[in-house]
Design a protein around this motif. Structure first.
Motif, short mmCIF file in Angstrom:
data_model
loop_
_atom_site.label_atom_id
_atom_site.label_comp_id
_atom_site.label_asym_id
_atom_site.label_seq_id
_atom_site.Cartn_x
_atom_site.Cartn_y
_atom_site.Cartn_z
N GLU A 42 -46.03 -17.13 28.66
CA GLU A 42 -46.18 -18.24 29.59
C GLU A 42 -47.57 -18.21 30.24
OE1 GLU A 42 -41.49 -18.68 30.94
OE2 GLU A 42 -42.87 -17.50 32.18
N SER A 43 -48.01 -17.02 30.67
CA SER A 43 -49.31 -16.93 31.35
C SER A 43 -50.47 -17.26 30.40
CB SER A 43 -49.51 -15.54 31.96
OG SER A 43 -49.70 -14.56 30.96
N LYS A 44 -50.29 -17.00 29.10
CA LYS A 44 -51.32 -17.34 28.11
C LYS A 44 -51.25 -18.81 27.70
CE LYS A 44 -52.17 -12.90 25.97
NZ LYS A 44 -52.34 -12.21 24.70
N GLY A 45 -50.24 -19.52 28.17
CA GLY A 45 -50.12 -20.93 27.83
C GLY A 45 -49.49 -21.19 26.48
N ILE A 46 -48.96 -20.18 25.84
CA ILE A 46 -48.28 -20.38 24.56
C ILE A 46 -46.94 -21.07 24.80
CG2 ILE A 46 -47.20 -19.21 22.59
CD1 ILE A 46 -49.51 -17.12 22.87
N PHE A 147 -51.63 -14.69 14.24
CA PHE A 147 -52.18 -15.52 15.31
C PHE A 147 -52.58 -14.61 16.45
CE2 PHE A 147 -51.47 -17.95 19.28
CZ PHE A 147 -52.47 -18.89 19.11
N ASP A 148 -53.81 -14.71 16.89
CA ASP A 148 -54.32 -13.82 17.93
C ASP A 148 -54.25 -14.52 19.27
OD1 ASP A 148 -55.47 -11.60 19.10
OD2 ASP A 148 -57.52 -12.35 18.78
N ALA A 149 -53.25 -14.15 20.07
CA ALA A 149 -53.12 -14.75 21.41
C ALA A 149 -52.95 -13.68 22.45
CB ALA A 149 -51.94 -15.70 21.43
#
Length: 149
Positions: A42-46, A147-149
């Motif tokens: 959530e904090s990364k916006g994913i 995927f690099d998140a």
């Protein structure tokens, strides 16, 4: 994002109300570990939010349509607040091609759709397609490894 994060995202896309305990069982982690991963996603916006999927027809919305609009760039400042204010607009996209905007709408009847299009035409030429059926509804995105998140 690792394979566990991917599985968590997939499970939440299928059912945003799934219990943390159920997710934990499926990814072989503790509930607190899953909660921490979800908070990080959530904090990364994913993960941007959680929504209920409603059946618009059962709510009385019989007309679903896609409206193309040829909008001049100088009109965007006036257009964006207008389109955001129309509750029947499900989505509005700036697109390439003959038209610059693609707008998804749902209305109770064709009269409401006609009124909307009449208001929209002050911004430019329109073209409308009324939906007969939807064989594939909105669905979750595939989550790919690497995927690099």
């Amino acid at each position: 994002m690792d394979m566990i994060d991917e599985k968590i995202v997939e499970l939440l896309q299928e059912n945003a109300r799934i219990a943390i305990k159920e997710i934990a069982a499926q990814v072989f982690l503790s509930s607190p570990a899953v909660t921490a991963r979800i908070e990080r996603l959530e904090s990364k916006g994913i993960i941007k939010g959680y929504h209920a999927t409603v059946d618009s027809v059962n709510l009385g919305y019989k007309i679903k349509a896609f409206v193309n609009l040829d909008l001049e760039p100088v009109q965007k400042e006036e257009f964006y607040p207008f389109i955001e204010s129309v509750e029947n607009v499900i989505e509005c996209n700036c697109v390439t091609g003959e038209y610059s905007m693609l707008i998804e709408v749902e209305f109770l009847d064709t009269k409401e759709l006609d009124d909307f299009i009449n208001n929209l035409q002050k911004f430019g030429k329109t073209s409308t397609q009324i939906v007969f059926s939807t064989p594939v509804e909105h669905r979750g995105l595939p989550v790919h490894s690497g995927f690099d998140a």
